[in-house]
Design a protein around this motif. Structure first.
Motif, PDB file in Angstrom:
ATOM      1  N   ASN A  26       0.828  -1.209   0.000  1.00 53.28           N
ATOM      2  CA  ASN A  26       0.000   0.000   0.000  1.00 53.28           C
ATOM      3  C   ASN A  26       0.862   1.259   0.000  1.00 53.28           C
ATOM      4  O   ASN A  26       0.556   2.221  -0.693  1.00 53.28           O
ATOM      5  N   ASP A  29       2.286   1.615  -3.501  1.00 54.21           N
ATOM      6  CA  ASP A  29       1.259   2.147  -4.398  1.00 54.21           C
ATOM      7  C   ASP A  29       1.064   3.646  -4.174  1.00 54.21           C
ATOM      8  O   ASP A  29       0.915   4.408  -5.133  1.00 54.21           O
ATOM      9  N   ASN A  30       1.087   4.073  -2.925  1.00 51.57           N
ATOM     10  CA  ASN A  30       0.936   5.500  -2.624  1.00 51.57           C
ATOM     11  C   ASN A  30       2.110   6.318  -3.148  1.00 51.57           C
ATOM     12  O   ASN A  30       1.927   7.436  -3.640  1.00 51.57           O
ATOM     13  N   ASN A  33       1.656   6.600  -6.888  1.00 52.03           N
ATOM     14  CA  ASN A  33       0.611   7.597  -7.153  1.00 52.03           C
ATOM     15  C   ASN A  33       1.134   9.014  -6.941  1.00 52.03           C
ATOM     16  O   ASN A  33       0.819   9.913  -7.719  1.00 52.03           O
ATOM     17  N   SER A  34       1.938   9.198  -5.919  1.00 55.25           N
ATOM     18  CA  SER A  34       2.523  10.506  -5.645  1.00 55.25           C
ATOM     19  C   SER A  34       3.430  10.953  -6.780  1.00 55.25           C
ATOM     20  O   SER A  34       3.431  12.121  -7.165  1.00 55.25           O
TER      21      SER A  34
END
Length: 87
Positions: A26, A29-30, A33-34
């Motif tokens: 997670n 993934d963050n 995305n950032s």
């Protein structure tokens, strides 16, 4: 010390570079995305984390976990392109 390195040293994403810990999908993934959606310092930190992760000699050992558990197609693509194929 450059400002980015100072930010990375205090940033939670730094744990992705600790291969003695279980990979936090997670968090990865963050970070991805950032890198794609944020601007400024957050994006620079994300890029630095992913670059350092790619440069780690054991990065390829995490590709199978990323492909199996990530919910983000960009994370999966990056793991194949940066962590596995670069070797």
């Amino acid at each position: 010390m450059p400002a980015e390195m100072t930010m990375l040293a205090d940033h939670p994403a730094r744990q992705l570079l600790d291969f003695s810990q279980k990979l936090d999908i997670n968090l990865l993934d963050n970070v991805v995305n950032s890198m794609y959606h944020d601007i400024g310092s957050q994006q620079r930190v994300a890029q630095e984390v992913l670059t350092n992760l790619k440069d780690h000699p054991d990065a390829w050992t995490r590709v199978d976990t990323i492909l199996e558990f990530s919910q983000n197609m960009k994370t999966k693509f990056i793991s194949l392109g940066r962590f596995y194929c670069s070797w």
